[in-house]
Scaffold this motif. Structure first.
Motif, PDB file in Angstrom:
ATOM      1  N   ALA A  54       0.831  -1.205   0.000  1.00 57.72           N
ATOM      2  CA  ALA A  54       0.000   0.000   0.000  1.00 57.72           C
ATOM      3  C   ALA A  54       0.868   1.260   0.000  1.00 57.72           C
ATOM      4  O   ALA A  54       0.527   2.252  -0.656  1.00 57.72           O
ATOM      5  CB  ALA A  54      -0.948   0.002   1.191  1.00 57.72           C
ATOM      6  N   ALA A  55       2.003   1.230   0.684  1.00 62.36           N
ATOM      7  CA  ALA A  55       2.897   2.393   0.709  1.00 62.36           C
ATOM      8  C   ALA A  55       3.475   2.661  -0.678  1.00 62.36           C
ATOM      9  O   ALA A  55       3.598   3.821  -1.105  1.00 62.36           O
ATOM     10  CB  ALA A  55       4.023   2.183   1.718  1.00 62.36           C
ATOM     11  N   SER A  56       3.821   1.582  -1.373  1.00 65.44           N
ATOM     12  CA  SER A  56       4.332   1.734  -2.737  1.00 65.44           C
ATOM     13  C   SER A  56       3.248   2.295  -3.658  1.00 65.44           C
ATOM     14  O   SER A  56       3.509   3.190  -4.471  1.00 65.44           O
ATOM     15  CB  SER A  56       4.818   0.372  -3.245  1.00 65.44           C
ATOM     16  N   LEU A  57       2.032   1.778  -3.527  1.00 66.15           N
ATOM     17  CA  LEU A  57       0.912   2.270  -4.315  1.00 66.15           C
ATOM     18  C   LEU A  57       0.621   3.733  -3.988  1.00 66.15           C
ATOM     19  O   LEU A  57       0.396   4.540  -4.886  1.00 66.15           O
ATOM     20  CB  LEU A  57      -0.334   1.415  -4.060  1.00 66.15           C
ATOM     21  N   TYR A  58       0.662   4.070  -2.709  1.00 65.11           N
ATOM     22  CA  TYR A  58       0.413   5.452  -2.286  1.00 65.11           C
ATOM     23  C   TYR A  58       1.419   6.398  -2.938  1.00 65.11           C
ATOM     24  O   TYR A  58       1.057   7.456  -3.440  1.00 65.11           O
ATOM     25  CB  TYR A  58       0.490   5.566  -0.763  1.00 65.11           C
ATOM     26  N   SER A  59       2.668   5.994  -2.952  1.00 65.75           N
ATOM     27  CA  SER A  59       3.714   6.818  -3.560  1.00 65.75           C
ATOM     28  C   SER A  59       3.451   7.027  -5.050  1.00 65.75           C
ATOM     29  O   SER A  59       3.496   8.150  -5.557  1.00 65.75           O
ATOM     30  CB  SER A  59       5.071   6.154  -3.345  1.00 65.75           C
ATOM     31  N   SER A 111      -6.013  -3.330  -6.902  1.00 65.92           N
ATOM     32  CA  SER A 111      -6.442  -4.202  -5.813  1.00 65.92           C
ATOM     33  C   SER A 111      -6.212  -3.604  -4.427  1.00 65.92           C
ATOM     34  O   SER A 111      -7.024  -3.797  -3.530  1.00 65.92           O
ATOM     35  CB  SER A 111      -5.753  -5.561  -5.929  1.00 65.92           C
ATOM     36  N   ALA A 112      -5.151  -2.861  -4.217  1.00 62.67           N
ATOM     37  CA  ALA A 112      -4.851  -2.315  -2.896  1.00 62.67           C
ATOM     38  C   ALA A 112      -5.418  -0.909  -2.699  1.00 62.67           C
ATOM     39  O   ALA A 112      -5.120  -0.259  -1.696  1.00 62.67           O
ATOM     40  CB  ALA A 112      -3.338  -2.307  -2.678  1.00 62.67           C
ATOM     41  N   TRP A 113      -6.248  -0.446  -3.649  1.00 63.08           N
ATOM     42  CA  TRP A 113      -6.786   0.916  -3.567  1.00 63.08           C
ATOM     43  C   TRP A 113      -7.513   1.154  -2.246  1.00 63.08           C
ATOM     44  O   TRP A 113      -7.377   2.202  -1.629  1.00 63.08           O
ATOM     45  CB  TRP A 113      -7.710   1.178  -4.756  1.00 63.08           C
ATOM     46  N   SER A 114      -8.272   0.176  -1.796  1.00 61.48           N
ATOM     47  CA  SER A 114      -9.052   0.342  -0.565  1.00 61.48           C
ATOM     48  C   SER A 114      -8.167   0.448   0.671  1.00 61.48           C
ATOM     49  O   SER A 114      -8.630   0.890   1.726  1.00 61.48           O
ATOM     50  CB  SER A 114     -10.047  -0.806  -0.404  1.00 61.48           C
ATOM     51  N   GLU A 115      -6.898   0.059   0.560  1.00 62.98           N
ATOM     52  CA  GLU A 115      -5.976   0.155   1.690  1.00 62.98           C
ATOM     53  C   GLU A 115      -5.386   1.566   1.842  1.00 62.98           C
ATOM     54  O   GLU A 115      -4.775   1.869   2.860  1.00 62.98           O
ATOM     55  CB  GLU A 115      -4.837  -0.850   1.529  1.00 62.98           C
ATOM     56  N   LEU A 116      -5.560   2.395   0.835  1.00 64.79           N
ATOM     57  CA  LEU A 116      -5.026   3.752   0.906  1.00 64.79           C
ATOM     58  C   LEU A 116      -5.874   4.594   1.858  1.00 64.79           C
ATOM     59  O   LEU A 116      -7.059   4.312   2.053  1.00 64.79           O
ATOM     60  CB  LEU A 116      -4.987   4.379  -0.487  1.00 64.79           C
ATOM     61  N   PRO A 117      -5.288   5.638   2.435  1.00 66.52           N
ATOM     62  CA  PRO A 117      -6.040   6.481   3.374  1.00 66.52           C
ATOM     63  C   PRO A 117      -7.291   7.077   2.717  1.00 66.52           C
ATOM     64  O   PRO A 117      -7.245   7.500   1.551  1.00 66.52           O
ATOM     65  CB  PRO A 117      -5.036   7.587   3.733  1.00 66.52           C
TER      66      PRO A 117
END
Length: 169
Positions: A54-59, A111-117
């Protein structure tokens, strides 16, 4: 009664030089400021609590969001310059070619979009909706600024005018 040619109504041109445009401009610039403040403050703090994926996706998505907003802000500034007479239509069209509106991914497919703030997701969703509205206005303006082919048949010319007036937005 003879007619020498059709004069289509410039709906997009009127919309781009109206109080609605000023509201769109204000919304876009406010979103740029809100996003910058979020990414520098609460977003930075929230990203430290994300798992590696999620941190990588957030970046990556932060960069995508920032790029999208800069393109939208550039378009809004170009249109405002045209409206105020600071730039000619030809200058704006030439500068507009340098912009890339659209082309962003569909966040729902990640897929990890929902894990973002949630705050980040809200800003990204707002930017996507704003981009859709600006793209539609831009497409209308670009169509209206294109040099039309001369119409030899007045009936076809009238049908074209009606299609333009009632085209989907």
């Amino acid at each position: 009664m003879t007619s020498t040619g059709a004069n289509p109504i410039n709906f997009a041109g009127r919309a781009a030089n109206s109080p609605q445009f000023e509201a769109l401009y204000a919304e876009g610039m406010t979103l740029v400021e809100e996003t910058a403040a979020y990414l520098d403050g609460p977003g930075r703090a929230a990203s430290k609590h994300l798992n590696a994926k999620a941190a990588s996706l957030y970046s990556a998505e932060s960069i995508r969001l920032t790029t999208r907003l800069m393109q939208l802000a550039s378009w809004l500034l170009l249109q405002r310059s045209l409206n105020s007479g600071e730039m000619t239509r030809e200058q704006v069209v030439q500068e507009r070619r340098k912009l890339r509106l659209g082309g962003g991914g569909n966040e729902d497919e990640i897929s990890a979009w929902s894990e973002l703030p949630p705050g980040f997701r809200d800003l990204a969703d707002h930017a996507t909706r704003l981009e859709t509205r600006i793209r539609k206005l831009d497409e209308s303006l670009m169509r209206e600024n294109a040099t039309p082919e001369p119409a030899n048949n007045q009936v076809i010319a009238q049908i074209d005018l009606l299609q333009t007036a009632f085209a989907r937005r």
